[in-house]
Write an enzyme that holds these catalytic residues in place. Structure first.
Site, short mmCIF file in Angstrom:
data_model
loop_
_atom_site.label_atom_id
_atom_site.label_comp_id
_atom_site.label_asym_id
_atom_site.label_seq_id
_atom_site.Cartn_x
_atom_site.Cartn_y
_atom_site.Cartn_z
N ARG A 1 0.81 -1.20 -0.03
CA ARG A 1 0.11 0.01 -0.11
C ARG A 1 0.77 1.22 -0.02
NH1 ARG A 1 -3.75 -2.01 5.25
NH2 ARG A 1 -4.54 -3.98 4.10
N ASP B 1 0.33 5.40 0.57
CA ASP B 1 -0.56 6.65 1.28
C ASP B 1 -0.88 7.35 0.42
OD1 ASP B 1 -0.31 5.18 3.85
OD2 ASP B 1 1.27 6.65 4.17
N ARG C 1 8.89 7.83 5.77
CA ARG C 1 8.97 9.26 5.99
C ARG C 1 9.24 9.88 7.44
NH1 ARG C 1 2.62 9.70 4.65
NH2 ARG C 1 2.99 11.75 5.23
#
Length: 256
Positions: free
Chosen positions: A53, A55, A202
């Protein structure tokens, strides 16, 4: 059934991430719509399984997925058929028949991500969806030294966002590079590992930028890893600067 592997790129700016969500535009849903149209809307509908996945706002240069089709098309016919049905912010670069044992997620050996940080005085309107913005001067050498402490197998509990559904926070980071791109006035990070946790890259980027700007000592990675406390890492860099570069399936690192 015939299994197809597709390698595709997408601009994540106008997607609410990869995974299907009610009433939101997602990469998975858009691909699923195209595949089921090609298959003439079978019941039950065909699922598209991604390598992982991403974001909302995250981009991909070479994302990978697979699906099973009830009839066979040539690789090139499949690529062209999908691209004729997909919006302009997704491009299938390659489609290929694969053995049914192939799984886009579970067969992956490693992934590489890139993170771009623009260092202009102000936000560039043409980069705002494709880079993070951090105008504070940073020391590349300090960030490279700190990044070495992420290499290897570690418990990354301090570097995973709440909401993670991973059963274990242990991951192996194989390589990190930190470079300056003078032509673009950017700092560019690349991370390669056997998998990454929710927002892990991140958070690591934000942490390294704090090291580079002198807000943290170079040695702080070891301390925060050992703490296993998310509050110790503090910040999360924006989604806009993150790109999935590649997913490798062979133990030799090749994308097969």
């Amino acid at each position: 059934m015939y299994r197809y592997k597709i390698t595709f790129a997408y601009d994540g700016a106008n997607f609410s991430g990869f995974q299907i969500q009610p009433h939101k535009r997602t990469v998975e849903q858009v691909l699923k719509n195209a595949v089921n149209k090609i298959a003439k809307y079978p019941d039950p509908p065909i699922s598209v399984i991604g390598s992982g996945r991403t974001d909302a706002g995250v981009h991909a240069l070479n994302q990978v997925a697979h699906f099973d089709l009830p009839y066979q098309l040539s690789d090139e016919s499949m690529r062209k058929a999908l691209n004729s049905l997909l919006p302009l912010d997704i491009l299938v670069k390659k489609a290929e028949r694969v053995d049914e044992s192939f799984h886009a997620r579970y067969s992956a050996h490693r992934k590489t991500y890139r993170y771009r940080v623009d260092q202009g005085d102000f936000v560039d309107p043409f980069k705002r969806n494709y880079t993070a913005h951090y105008k504070v001067p940073v020391d590349i050498d300090k960030m490279r030294l700190a990044a070495k402490d992420f290499i290897g197998e570690h418990d990354f509990t301090s570097f995973v966002a709440s909401g993670s559904q991973a059963k274990s926070n242990v991951r192996t980071v194989e390589k990190i590079t930190v470079d300056r791109d003078p032509a673009q006035n950017e700092v560019v990070f690349e991370f390669t590992g056997n998998g990454f946790l929710y927002n892990q890259i991140r958070i690591m980027v934000a942490f390294l930028l704090e090291v580079g700007s002198g807000q943290r000592p170079v040695s702080d990675v070891k301390r925060v890893l050992a703490a296993k406390d998310r509050t110790q890492a503090r910040m999360t860099a924006p989604a806009s600067g993150l790109y999935l570069v590649s997913v490798d399936y062979g133990p030799d690192g090749k994308n097969n």
